[in-house]
Design a protein around this motif. Sequence first.
Motif, mmCIF file in Angstrom:
data_model
loop_
_atom_site.group_PDB
_atom_site.id
_atom_site.type_symbol
_atom_site.label_atom_id
_atom_site.label_comp_id
_atom_site.label_asym_id
_atom_site.label_seq_id
_atom_site.Cartn_x
_atom_site.Cartn_y
_atom_site.Cartn_z
ATOM 1 N N LEU A 232 0.838 -1.191 0.000
ATOM 2 C CA LEU A 232 0.000 0.000 0.000
ATOM 3 C C LEU A 232 0.878 1.248 0.000
ATOM 4 N N GLY A 233 0.233 2.410 -0.072
ATOM 5 C CA GLY A 233 0.961 3.662 -0.005
ATOM 6 C C GLY A 233 1.407 3.963 1.415
ATOM 7 N N ALA A 234 2.309 4.942 1.543
ATOM 8 C CA ALA A 234 2.891 5.260 2.853
ATOM 9 C C ALA A 234 1.837 5.707 3.862
ATOM 10 N N GLY A 235 0.775 6.349 3.406
ATOM 11 C CA GLY A 235 -0.260 6.839 4.316
ATOM 12 C C GLY A 235 -1.447 5.914 4.446
ATOM 13 N N GLU A 236 -1.308 4.673 3.990
ATOM 14 C CA GLU A 236 -2.424 3.727 4.002
ATOM 15 C C GLU A 236 -2.103 2.532 4.898
ATOM 16 N N THR A 237 -3.149 1.901 5.401
ATOM 17 C CA THR A 237 -2.988 0.733 6.267
ATOM 18 C C THR A 237 -4.212 -0.156 6.163
ATOM 19 N N VAL A 238 -4.077 -1.391 6.593
ATOM 20 C CA VAL A 238 -5.223 -2.293 6.655
ATOM 21 C C VAL A 238 -5.890 -2.227 8.023
ATOM 22 N N LEU A 239 -5.204 -1.665 9.006
ATOM 23 C CA LEU A 239 -5.701 -1.640 10.378
ATOM 24 C C LEU A 239 -7.014 -0.871 10.466
ATOM 25 N N GLY A 240 -8.044 -1.529 10.968
ATOM 26 C CA GLY A 240 -9.354 -0.907 11.099
ATOM 27 C C GLY A 240 -10.088 -0.738 9.784
ATOM 28 N N GLN A 241 -9.513 -1.267 8.699
ATOM 29 C CA GLN A 241 -10.118 -1.090 7.376
ATOM 30 C C GLN A 241 -10.665 -2.390 6.797
ATOM 31 N N THR A 242 -10.022 -3.490 7.142
ATOM 32 C CA THR A 242 -10.405 -4.775 6.564
ATOM 33 C C THR A 242 -9.888 -5.910 7.438
#
Length: 267
Positions: A232-242
Amino acid sequence: MLEARTGQQLVTSRVWRIETSLKPLLRERGMTSTDQLVAAMLKGSEHGLADRVIEALLNNETFFFRDHGVFQLLNGEALEVLRAARAARRRLRIWCAGCSTGQEAYSIAMMIADAPERWQGWTIDILGTDISSGAVERAQTGIFSQFEIQRGLPIMMMMRWFDQEGENWYASAELKRRVQFRRHNVLEQPPMPGRFDLILCRNVLLYFPSAVRTAAFDRLASAIEPDGVLMLGAGETVLGQTAKFVSERELRGLYRPAVLGEASKAA
């Protein structure tokens, strides 16, 4: 209209992009305000005008080897993990989702091409997709301005893989053969038959509202191998998203499908 067609949302902090992005289109048509442009779209007399407005509003910001540290991790441990896992079939499928004008996909292609001994006898499929037809067309040409070529691209790679003609730089025929580009929306069914070993979806999901972001992660999960890698991009995460992806302790900054990731943590 932008959200309905692309899933991207112009939140309050990004509303300034509307007027800024549409200025060239307004000048082209001799218009002085976005109200005139909206009126022309509602009238429906000009075919393709709405498509051009959408194209203008999309953010196509990208550059070679964006977030260099993560690319180093990818080229080192991550690709080595995948190389070991695919040693029997000697084939990798790589998908750059939301590739914009192609710098990311070409970065991956150069990285692999510059390690011929590592990948000798392998088939590496690299697919770059984007919802913007204009961006895809530009990526397919492999032509970059002096400004674009200097953003993130080491000079040795620039000289090895690009030729200068006037003010532009042209990707070599060999480099272009290594990458395919296609128009595709990440919210649609994944492209190509089969699953991908590595997916890059960088600085795309952050423009989606929460529910759409979750749907996009579902699509990515359906497109990746059970032991694949997601970047993912530097400002993106999976935490709390999926719940479909988790951080991988062996590959900090990269993600694995949840089942494999949880098994790795347990081990």
